[in-house]
Motif scaffolding. Structure first.
Motif, short mmCIF file in Angstrom:
data_model
loop_
_atom_site.label_atom_id
_atom_site.label_comp_id
_atom_site.label_asym_id
_atom_site.label_seq_id
_atom_site.Cartn_x
_atom_site.Cartn_y
_atom_site.Cartn_z
N GLY A 127 0.70 -1.06 -0.11
CA GLY A 127 0.14 -0.12 0.16
C GLY A 127 0.99 1.36 -0.08
O GLY A 127 0.40 2.39 0.45
N GLY A 128 2.18 1.27 -0.46
CA GLY A 128 2.88 2.47 -0.42
C GLY A 128 3.91 2.45 0.47
O GLY A 128 4.09 1.71 1.19
N LEU A 129 4.75 3.66 0.63
CA LEU A 129 5.65 4.00 1.53
C LEU A 129 5.31 4.08 2.87
O LEU A 129 5.83 3.47 3.67
CB LEU A 129 6.56 5.34 0.87
CG LEU A 129 7.30 5.29 -0.29
CD1 LEU A 129 7.46 6.69 -0.75
CD2 LEU A 129 8.18 4.41 -0.31
N HIS A 130 4.25 4.99 2.92
CA HIS A 130 3.76 5.05 4.48
C HIS A 130 3.18 3.78 5.09
O HIS A 130 3.51 3.27 6.16
CB HIS A 130 2.88 5.88 4.50
CG HIS A 130 2.24 6.20 5.83
ND1 HIS A 130 2.76 7.02 6.73
CD2 HIS A 130 0.86 5.72 6.40
CE1 HIS A 130 2.04 6.96 8.08
NE2 HIS A 130 0.76 6.14 7.50
N GLU A 131 2.69 2.84 4.30
CA GLU A 131 1.96 1.72 4.82
C GLU A 131 3.18 0.52 5.13
O GLU A 131 3.42 -0.25 5.98
CB GLU A 131 1.14 0.94 4.00
CG GLU A 131 0.02 0.20 4.23
CD GLU A 131 -0.75 0.81 5.44
OE1 GLU A 131 -1.72 -0.03 5.96
OE2 GLU A 131 -0.87 1.83 5.66
N ALA A 132 4.29 0.52 4.17
CA ALA A 132 5.57 -0.26 4.28
C ALA A 132 6.30 0.19 5.60
O ALA A 132 6.64 -0.64 6.35
CB ALA A 132 6.47 -0.11 3.00
N ARG A 133 6.25 1.54 5.75
CA ARG A 133 6.85 2.06 7.15
C ARG A 133 6.00 1.53 8.45
O ARG A 133 6.78 0.99 9.47
CB ARG A 133 7.05 3.41 7.13
CG ARG A 133 8.21 4.06 6.54
CD ARG A 133 9.73 3.69 7.22
NE ARG A 133 9.57 4.34 8.32
CZ ARG A 133 9.66 4.13 9.70
NH1 ARG A 133 9.95 2.71 9.79
NH2 ARG A 133 9.84 4.67 10.86
N ARG A 134 4.88 1.37 8.33
CA ARG A 134 3.81 1.13 9.48
C ARG A 134 4.09 -0.48 9.76
O ARG A 134 4.15 -0.68 10.85
CB ARG A 134 2.51 1.21 9.13
CG ARG A 134 2.11 3.00 9.26
CD ARG A 134 0.59 3.09 9.00
NE ARG A 134 -0.19 2.32 10.05
CZ ARG A 134 -1.49 1.62 9.88
NH1 ARG A 134 -1.76 1.73 8.50
NH2 ARG A 134 -1.97 1.34 10.71
N VAL A 135 4.39 -1.51 8.72
CA VAL A 135 4.52 -2.62 8.99
C VAL A 135 5.87 -2.87 9.63
O VAL A 135 6.07 -3.80 10.33
CB VAL A 135 4.26 -3.17 7.40
CG1 VAL A 135 5.01 -4.69 7.32
CG2 VAL A 135 2.93 -3.44 6.83
N ALA A 136 6.82 -2.16 8.92
CA ALA A 136 8.18 -2.37 9.54
C ALA A 136 8.37 -1.87 11.01
O ALA A 136 8.84 -2.59 11.73
CB ALA A 136 9.30 -1.46 8.68
#
Length: 194
Positions: free
Chosen positions: A92-101
């Motif tokens: 779902g994009g950069l922000h969602e990837a950061r949330r998952v990380a």
């Protein structure tokens, strides 16, 4: 292992093709190779099956290249993986990837970024990786066609140098589209609005 040497990490992608018993047998047979991970050993719709493999596997289990954030939550909470593997395009994009990380980091899990989107997706994944303290590695594929690694460029600096992807202070993702390459590979009937 003999060909790659001791200092080279080797991973095995199972492409979600195994049942739990066969995935465990495979992991046990490959354990002497000291794999970095066994990727997607079972279908990604069942965290319980993946947890069973993880509990019995001598090789760390990595999952998630096609996951949404909610799927990562289910697998992390269910202790069904050792390493997460998000892809910026699917999650779902950069922000969602950061949330998952960050969620994985709260659970002491490392993150390896999946990247199968060419140079632009690789640069985007690298930005997430640089901002994530649990970053382990970045997968990228530029072997399918030459233009996959050429349709973006960075002024005065190659994307890769000595096997590493270097990020810059340039605005945005720090790259721009190579308009000549983009125009050359348009599909019939498509137009470029640069």
């Amino acid at each position: 292992r003999e060909t790659a040497g001791e200092d080279f990490e080797i991973c095995l992608d199972c492409h979600m093709n195994y049942n739990t018993t066969d995935a465990v047998r495979l992991a046990q047979a490959l354990a002497p190779l000291r794999l970095m991970w066994l990727e997607d050993p079972t279908p990604i719709t069942n965290p319980d099956a993946c947890r069973e493999v993880r509990e019995r596997s001598p090789v760390p289990v990595c999952v998630g290249e096609m996951f949404s954030a909610e799927q990562f939550r289910m697998f992390i909470d269910g202790r069904a993986c050792d390493i997460i593997h998000p892809d910026v395009l699917f999650v779902g994009g950069l922000h969602e990837a950061r949330r998952v990380a960050d969620y994985a980091d709260l659970h002491y899990l490392p993150m390896a970024m999946h990247g199968n989107a060419g140079a632009l997706g690789t640069i985007a994944a690298a930005h997430v990786a640089a901002a994530s303290r649990n970053f382990l590695g970045l997968e990228y594929h530029f072997i399918e066609a030459d233009w996959i690694g050429e349709f973006v460029r960075r002024e005065g600096e190659p994307l890769f140098r000595d096997g590493y992807l270097h990020l810059t202070d340039a605005p945005g993702l720090g790259v721009e589209l190579n308009e000549e390459v983009c125009r050359r590979y348009l599909a019939p009937g498509e137009s470029y609005f640069g």
